[in-house]
Design a protein around this motif. Structure first.
Motif, PDB file in Angstrom:
ATOM      1  N   ILE A 143      11.894   1.641  -0.509  1.00  0.00           N
ATOM      2  CA  ILE A 143      12.062   0.222  -0.820  1.00  0.00           C
ATOM      3  C   ILE A 143      13.514  -0.237  -0.902  1.00  0.00           C
ATOM      4  CG2 ILE A 143       9.884   0.186  -2.105  1.00  0.00           C
ATOM      5  CD1 ILE A 143      11.535   0.180  -4.692  1.00  0.00           C
ATOM      6  N   ASP A 144      14.467   0.684  -1.053  1.00  0.00           N
ATOM      7  CA  ASP A 144      15.833   0.270  -1.375  1.00  0.00           C
ATOM      8  C   ASP A 144      16.511  -0.531  -0.267  1.00  0.00           C
ATOM      9  OD1 ASP A 144      15.899   2.600   0.170  1.00  0.00           O
ATOM     10  OD2 ASP A 144      17.771   3.308  -0.710  1.00  0.00           O
ATOM     11  N   GLY A 145      16.218  -0.212   0.974  1.00  0.00           N
ATOM     12  CA  GLY A 145      16.842  -0.937   2.081  1.00  0.00           C
ATOM     13  C   GLY A 145      16.492  -2.413   2.076  1.00  0.00           C
ATOM     14  N   ALA A 146      15.221  -2.708   1.828  1.00  0.00           N
ATOM     15  CA  ALA A 146      14.769  -4.103   1.850  1.00  0.00           C
ATOM     16  C   ALA A 146      15.401  -4.912   0.728  1.00  0.00           C
ATOM     17  CB  ALA A 146      13.245  -4.145   1.738  1.00  0.00           C
ATOM     18  N   TYR A 147      15.451  -4.338  -0.464  1.00  0.00           N
ATOM     19  CA  TYR A 147      15.986  -5.097  -1.606  1.00  0.00           C
ATOM     20  C   TYR A 147      17.488  -5.359  -1.465  1.00  0.00           C
ATOM     21  CZ  TYR A 147      11.751  -5.227  -4.423  1.00  0.00           C
ATOM     22  OH  TYR A 147      10.498  -5.505  -4.902  1.00  0.00           O
ATOM     23  N   THR A 148      18.228  -4.351  -1.033  1.00  0.00           N
ATOM     24  CA  THR A 148      19.674  -4.532  -0.879  1.00  0.00           C
ATOM     25  C   THR A 148      19.986  -5.565   0.196  1.00  0.00           C
ATOM     26  OG1 THR A 148      20.044  -2.245  -1.559  1.00  0.00           O
ATOM     27  CG2 THR A 148      21.836  -3.343  -0.418  1.00  0.00           C
ATOM     28  N   ARG A 180       2.093   6.743  -6.177  1.00  0.00           N
ATOM     29  CA  ARG A 180       1.230   6.450  -5.034  1.00  0.00           C
ATOM     30  C   ARG A 180       1.923   6.833  -3.727  1.00  0.00           C
ATOM     31  NH1 ARG A 180       0.317   0.708  -4.346  1.00  0.00           N
ATOM     32  NH2 ARG A 180       2.499   0.582  -5.006  1.00  0.00           N
ATOM     33  N   TYR A 181       3.247   6.786  -3.726  1.00  0.00           N
ATOM     34  CA  TYR A 181       4.013   7.079  -2.514  1.00  0.00           C
ATOM     35  C   TYR A 181       4.054   8.579  -2.262  1.00  0.00           C
ATOM     36  CZ  TYR A 181       5.941   2.303  -2.451  1.00  0.00           C
ATOM     37  OH  TYR A 181       6.101   0.942  -2.380  1.00  0.00           O
ATOM     38  N   THR A 182       4.054   8.953  -1.000  1.00  0.00           N
ATOM     39  CA  THR A 182       4.201  10.354  -0.625  1.00  0.00           C
ATOM     40  C   THR A 182       5.326  10.507   0.388  1.00  0.00           C
ATOM     41  OG1 THR A 182       2.567  10.171   1.172  1.00  0.00           O
ATOM     42  CG2 THR A 182       1.749  10.848  -1.004  1.00  0.00           C
ATOM     43  N   ASP A 230       0.809  -1.221   0.000  1.00  0.00           N
ATOM     44  CA  ASP A 230       0.000   0.000   0.000  1.00  0.00           C
ATOM     45  C   ASP A 230       0.841   1.269   0.000  1.00  0.00           C
ATOM     46  OD1 ASP A 230       1.020  -0.281   2.518  1.00  0.00           O
ATOM     47  OD2 ASP A 230      -0.902  -0.086   3.573  1.00  0.00           O
ATOM     48  N   ALA A 231       2.009   1.227  -0.638  1.00  0.00           N
ATOM     49  CA  ALA A 231       2.850   2.410  -0.832  1.00  0.00           C
ATOM     50  C   ALA A 231       3.364   3.002   0.477  1.00  0.00           C
ATOM     51  CB  ALA A 231       2.113   3.469  -1.640  1.00  0.00           C
ATOM     52  N   ARG A 232       3.600   2.152   1.474  1.00  0.00           N
ATOM     53  CA  ARG A 232       4.281   2.590   2.687  1.00  0.00           C
ATOM     54  C   ARG A 232       5.745   2.163   2.600  1.00  0.00           C
ATOM     55  NH1 ARG A 232       2.993  -0.208   6.849  1.00  0.00           N
ATOM     56  NH2 ARG A 232       1.693  -1.753   5.801  1.00  0.00           N
ATOM     57  N   ASP A 233       6.605   2.804   3.413  1.00  0.00           N
ATOM     58  CA  ASP A 233       8.022   2.478   3.328  1.00  0.00           C
ATOM     59  C   ASP A 233       8.323   1.133   3.975  1.00  0.00           C
ATOM     60  OD1 ASP A 233       9.694   2.906   6.069  1.00  0.00           O
ATOM     61  OD2 ASP A 233       7.907   4.179   6.058  1.00  0.00           O
ATOM     62  N   ASP A 234       9.502   0.577   3.636  1.00  0.00           N
ATOM     63  CA  ASP A 234       9.857  -0.769   4.070  1.00  0.00           C
ATOM     64  C   ASP A 234      10.364  -0.848   5.500  1.00  0.00           C
ATOM     65  OD1 ASP A 234      12.269   0.522   3.664  1.00  0.00           O
ATOM     66  OD2 ASP A 234      12.935  -0.768   2.026  1.00  0.00           O
ATOM     67  N   GLY A 235      10.592   0.311   6.125  1.00  0.00           N
ATOM     68  CA  GLY A 235      11.033   0.301   7.511  1.00  0.00           C
ATOM     69  C   GLY A 235      12.436  -0.254   7.668  1.00  0.00           C
TER      70      GLY A 235
END
Length: 507
Positions: A374-379, A352-354, A123-128
């Motif tokens: 999203i970059d933290g999760a993928y790396t 969709r992201y803000t 839902d376009a929230r950050d990956d934390g």
């Protein structure tokens, strides 16, 4: 992701890969002795993909690109997943990469089609913060095709070797030649020359796909391909040139602005579906809006007054702002202006992201909230999976994106001249005209502003590209990486699986 004469392809490196000041043969041989052999890890696994249980061999490691004397020049890292058992001559193999240029293949690998994937919010929230869930990927395509994820030189763990200048691989044509060389080597090593073949990529990876098809099929050592998979396409770069006097980008961007305004509830008399509103926006963009822009200073006050309120409705931006911008709304201004009243900016890769900037007064956003979300999760997922599960852990930092330097954008003279016009779509047109068994799959997200969907439609609807039904179009309710939304990942997987299943086994 974007910041954005036929040659005979040789199995080994062409002069384009030679060093600026070549060493003697003896010096090259001596230098090669200092290069260790390729590092390769082979592991065996089993999983259920598309409802089918598959036992497969995973090969993670390096393939050396060599000069004509056999001296190593560069290491290409790839991740191959091949079904175990007797080889089915009709089983396809699909070669995949991402974009940038300068991006590793981790996004398609760990987000969409690999046997494992990282789960982030739909839902376009950050990956934390970590740990991030790395799960079995039921949406992988391993039930219908073997998979090879490739990291070009300067991305992932791939790199130039010894004294080789990595710039020899950094350019549209240079990069494509190295990818075509790798594919030929892989086919040799895996005895798959007569298998159905698919190539594909995302973002600049679609540019790469067009350039690679030219290298594979446009040479005397022809490697025929069954299908090209284009995810979030950028083929005609004139659309991305946000430069004074270039009107095309405003036209092709408008439907993406409309979709975004619809999503964020900035549309008066909002239609029930984004598809309905996008259809209206396309008709306006290619009609009254394009006409008004092309008239330039000759546009009458009456025409201007007629176009402005419609433009405001489709963009969600006030008429006053559009008037000050002379009816030309740049992407950066749109990201900042659409939700300025809410103190928010919107994403570029996925609108969709803000995000929240340092303050609300700037003209353009501080950063792209759809990337830093999203970059933290993928790396983390790529490193953990490669080094632990695949037992491939080179003493090299994995470069997710940005690992290449200055890129050579020159593609030389086109088939009808125009060397200053960067457009690789004609490569696909030529391949379609010369290979009756070739088909093209195009996937676009409604909320992608890095490679707007109307731009892809424009690029592949031009003279020289056959209009015979071999290009199939698919749209998704997310952005550039539509697979971050699980419903769209499911649809994308189903759509590509169907594309491959109906692809046939030859020309």
């Amino acid at each position: 992701m974007i910041r954005s004469a036929l040659a005979v392809a040789l199995l080994f490196a062409t002069p384009a890969f030679a060093q600026d000041k070549p060493d003697t043969a003896a010096e090259k041989k001596e230098a090669a002795r200092d290069i260790p052999p390729p590092v390769v890890s082979v592991t065996r696994h089993s999983g259920t993909f598309g409802g089918v249980r598959v036992n497969y061999r995973a090969t993670a490691g390096e393939t050396y690109l060599k000069d004509k004397d056999g001296n190593p020049l560069a290491a290409i890292t790839s991740y191959s997943y091949v079904k175990e058992g007797k080889t089915d001559p009709n089983r396809p193999v699909t070669f995949l990469w991402n974009g940038g240029p300068g991006s590793g293949s981790l996004w398609l690998h760990m987000g969409a089609f690999g046997p494992k994937r990282v789960v982030i919010p739909s839902d376009a929230r950050d990956d934390g913060a970590p740990p991030y869930p790395i799960v079995d990927n039921a949406f992988s395509l391993l039930d219908v095709t073997d998979l090879v994820f490739i990291d070009p030189v300067g991305t992932g763990f791939s790199r130039a070797l010894g004294k080789t200048d990595p710039k020899n691989y950094w350019g549209i044509t240079k990069d494509a030649k190295s990818m075509a060389q790798f594919i030929r080597l892989w086919l040799n090593e895996n005895d798959r020359w007569n298998a159905p073949k698919y190539i594909g990529g995302e973002s600049y990876g679609t540019t790469r796909s067009a350039a690679v098809i030219r290298e594979l099929e446009g040479t005397y050592t022809d490697v025929a391909v069954n299908g090209i998979i284009l995810i979030s396409s950028i083929l005609d770069f004139s659309q991305a040139a946000d430069a004074p006097g270039n009107e095309l980008g405003y036209v092709t961007n408008l439907p993406s602005m409309a979709a975004t305004a619809w999503y964020h509830n900035k549309v008066a008399n909002k239609p029930a579906t984004v598809e309905e509103f996008v259809a209206e926006a396309k008709a306006f963009a290619i009609g009254p809006y394009a006409s008004a822009l092309l008239k330039g200073n000759s546009l009458s006050a009456e025409e201007r007054a007629s176009v402005r309120p419609q433009l405001s409705r489709f963009t969600g931006v006030s008429e006053a702002f559009l008037d000050r911008a002379d009816l030309r709304l740049s992407p950066g201004r749109f990201y900042k202006e659409l939700l300025r009243d809410r103190g928010l900016t919107i994403g570029r890769l996925d609108t969709r992201y803000t995000g929240k900037d340092y303050d609300a007064a700037g003209e353009e956003p501080d950063n792209d909230p759809s990337f830093y979300a999203i970059d933290g999760a993928y790396t983390a997922a790529m490193n953990a999976y490669a080094r632990s599960t695949l037992k491939y852990s080179p003493d090299v930092v994995y470069s997710s994106i940005g690992g290449t330097g200055e890129w050579d954008w020159n593609i030389g003279e086109g088939p009808r001249g125009g060397s200053g016009y960067l457009n690789v779509a004609p490569y696909i047109g030529k391949a379609l005209r010369e290979n009756s068994g070739l088909r093209v799959f195009v996937a676009q997200g409604y909320y992608d502003f890095a490679t707007p969907f109307f731009g892809a439609e424009y690029s592949l609807n031009r003279t020289g590209i056959p209009n015979d039904g071999r290009i199939s179009w698919h749209w998704y309710h997310a952005g550039h990486m539509m697979y971050v939304r699980e419903d769209d990942l499911r649809k994308l997987s189903t759509d590509i699986r169907s594309f491959i299943r109906t692809g046939g086994t030859g020309r």
